[in-house]
Write a protein that holds these residues in place. Structure first.
Motif, short mmCIF file in Angstrom:
data_model
loop_
_atom_site.label_atom_id
_atom_site.label_comp_id
_atom_site.label_asym_id
_atom_site.label_seq_id
_atom_site.Cartn_x
_atom_site.Cartn_y
_atom_site.Cartn_z
N PRO A 1 6.59 -4.77 0.69
CA PRO A 1 6.36 -3.33 0.64
C PRO A 1 4.89 -2.96 0.83
O PRO A 1 4.59 -1.92 1.40
N VAL A 2 3.97 -3.83 0.36
CA VAL A 2 2.54 -3.58 0.46
C VAL A 2 1.85 -4.89 0.83
O VAL A 2 2.14 -5.92 0.24
N VAL A 3 0.92 -4.80 1.77
CA VAL A 3 0.03 -5.91 2.08
C VAL A 3 -1.39 -5.35 2.00
O VAL A 3 -1.69 -4.32 2.62
N VAL A 4 -2.26 -6.03 1.24
CA VAL A 4 -3.65 -5.58 1.08
C VAL A 4 -4.56 -6.57 1.80
O VAL A 4 -4.50 -7.77 1.56
N VAL A 5 -5.40 -6.03 2.69
CA VAL A 5 -6.37 -6.83 3.45
C VAL A 5 -7.69 -6.06 3.48
O VAL A 5 -7.72 -4.90 3.92
N ASN A 6 -8.75 -6.69 3.01
CA ASN A 6 -10.10 -6.11 3.09
C ASN A 6 -10.16 -4.66 2.60
O ASN A 6 -10.72 -3.79 3.27
N GLY A 7 -9.58 -4.41 1.44
CA GLY A 7 -9.66 -3.08 0.84
C GLY A 7 -8.76 -2.04 1.47
O GLY A 7 -8.89 -0.84 1.19
N MET A 8 -7.82 -2.49 2.31
CA MET A 8 -6.86 -1.57 2.94
C MET A 8 -5.45 -2.00 2.53
O MET A 8 -5.09 -3.17 2.64
N ALA A 9 -4.66 -1.04 2.05
CA ALA A 9 -3.27 -1.28 1.70
C ALA A 9 -2.38 -0.75 2.81
O ALA A 9 -2.47 0.43 3.17
N TYR A 10 -1.56 -1.62 3.36
CA TYR A 10 -0.62 -1.26 4.41
C TYR A 10 0.76 -1.17 3.78
O TYR A 10 1.30 -2.17 3.30
N LEU A 11 1.33 0.04 3.76
CA LEU A 11 2.66 0.25 3.20
C LEU A 11 3.70 0.19 4.31
O LEU A 11 3.56 0.88 5.33
N THR B 1 5.57 3.05 -4.98
CA THR B 1 5.19 1.71 -4.55
C THR B 1 3.72 1.44 -4.84
O THR B 1 3.37 0.37 -5.36
N LEU B 2 2.85 2.40 -4.54
CA LEU B 2 1.42 2.22 -4.81
C LEU B 2 1.17 2.04 -6.31
O LEU B 2 0.43 1.14 -6.71
N ARG B 3 1.79 2.87 -7.13
CA ARG B 3 1.59 2.77 -8.58
C ARG B 3 2.13 1.44 -9.10
O ARG B 3 1.52 0.78 -9.93
N SER B 4 3.29 1.03 -8.61
CA SER B 4 3.89 -0.23 -9.05
C SER B 4 3.00 -1.42 -8.65
O SER B 4 2.79 -2.33 -9.45
N HIS B 5 2.47 -1.40 -7.45
CA HIS B 5 1.66 -2.51 -6.96
C HIS B 5 0.29 -2.59 -7.63
O HIS B 5 -0.15 -3.66 -8.01
N PHE B 6 -0.37 -1.44 -7.76
CA PHE B 6 -1.74 -1.42 -8.27
C PHE B 6 -1.85 -1.07 -9.75
O PHE B 6 -2.92 -1.20 -10.33
N GLY B 7 -0.76 -0.57 -10.34
CA GLY B 7 -0.80 -0.20 -11.75
C GLY B 7 -1.29 1.21 -12.00
O GLY B 7 -1.14 1.74 -13.10
N SER B 8 -1.88 1.85 -10.99
CA SER B 8 -2.42 3.20 -11.14
C SER B 8 -2.70 3.79 -9.78
O SER B 8 -3.17 3.09 -8.87
N LEU B 9 -2.45 5.09 -9.63
CA LEU B 9 -2.81 5.78 -8.39
C LEU B 9 -4.33 5.94 -8.27
O LEU B 9 -4.83 6.25 -7.19
N ASP B 10 -5.05 5.71 -9.35
CA ASP B 10 -6.51 5.80 -9.31
C ASP B 10 -7.13 4.70 -8.45
O ASP B 10 -8.30 4.80 -8.08
N LYS B 11 -6.37 3.67 -8.12
CA LYS B 11 -6.87 2.60 -7.24
C LYS B 11 -6.95 3.05 -5.78
O LYS B 11 -7.58 2.40 -4.96
N GLU C 1 5.38 5.27 7.10
CA GLU C 1 4.53 4.15 6.68
C GLU C 1 3.11 4.66 6.57
O GLU C 1 2.78 5.70 7.13
N GLY C 2 2.28 3.93 5.82
CA GLY C 2 0.93 4.42 5.60
C GLY C 2 -0.10 3.33 5.43
O GLY C 2 0.22 2.19 5.09
N ILE C 3 -1.33 3.71 5.69
CA ILE C 3 -2.50 2.86 5.45
C ILE C 3 -3.40 3.62 4.49
O ILE C 3 -3.71 4.79 4.70
N PHE C 4 -3.82 2.92 3.42
CA PHE C 4 -4.63 3.52 2.36
C PHE C 4 -5.85 2.65 2.09
O PHE C 4 -5.73 1.42 2.04
N GLU C 5 -7.00 3.27 1.89
CA GLU C 5 -8.16 2.54 1.40
C GLU C 5 -8.03 2.45 -0.10
O GLU C 5 -7.74 3.45 -0.76
N VAL C 6 -8.23 1.24 -0.66
CA VAL C 6 -7.99 1.03 -2.09
C VAL C 6 -9.11 0.21 -2.73
O VAL C 6 -9.86 -0.48 -2.05
N ASP C 7 -9.19 0.33 -4.05
CA ASP C 7 -9.98 -0.58 -4.87
C ASP C 7 -9.02 -1.71 -5.27
O ASP C 7 -8.21 -1.52 -6.17
N ALA C 8 -9.10 -2.81 -4.58
CA ALA C 8 -8.12 -3.88 -4.83
C ALA C 8 -8.51 -4.74 -6.02
O ALA C 8 -9.61 -4.89 -6.38
#
Length: 154
Positions: free
Chosen positions: A26-36, A76-86, A147-154
């Motif tokens: 559902p999510v792959v994180v690479v170099n601070g980018m989350a690909y949903l 999915t983002l909240r489940s993967h990262f624990g918080s939307l603040d990421k 589908e989406g691409i998000f910049e995240v604090d991984a």
């Protein structure tokens, strides 16, 4: 205001984070980018909004389906990262709309997701690049897939 605080202030209900319906993550994180991976309009009761725009559904119903798809993506983002603040920002969305030939309003439908993300992440960080495309078929006859691409604090 934090993303979580904005989300809570909107009084929204997330569906359960969807499980993969095939061989993918559902999510792959690479170099601070989350690909949903592509998400559909999953409701809290675990059913999906189905139908074809321009035949079974009008633009308003499609907008609501895209908004619900955005809520599934947030789950999915909240489940993967624990918080939307990421989530730092929305980078790009690709929206697919199951519709009749010649349906001209795919961008208006996908606005349901884009406007939701603008409300949750703020105008500067919630609105990214986007494509909205009509198609004649989506898995399970869902009305919308995004589908989406998000910049995240991984």
């Amino acid at each position: 205001m934090s993303n979580e605080a904005r989300f809570e202030s909107l009084g929204l209900e997330l569906p359960p984070a969807p499980k993969p319906a095939g061989v993918y993550k559902p999510v792959v994180v690479v170099n601070g980018m989350a690909y949903l991976s592509g998400h559909g309009p999953l409701l809290p009761n675990k059913t999906l909004i189905t139908g074809r725009l321009g035949l079974d559904l009008d633009v308003e119903a499609g907008y609501d389906a895209a908004r619900q798809t955005g809520l599934a993506m947030l789950a999915t983002l909240r489940s993967h990262f624990g918080s939307l603040d990421k989530v730092k920002r929305v980078v790009k969305l690709l929206g697919l709309v199951q519709c009749v030939d010649g349906f001209p309003d795919s961008p208006s439908v996908i606005n349901g997701c884009s406007e939701l993300f603008g409300s949750v992440f703020g105008e500067d960080h919630g609105i990214g690049a986007r494509s909205a495309i009509g198609t004649n078929s989506l898995p399970g006859k869902i009305a919308v897939e995004i589908e989406g691409i998000f910049e995240v604090d991984a």
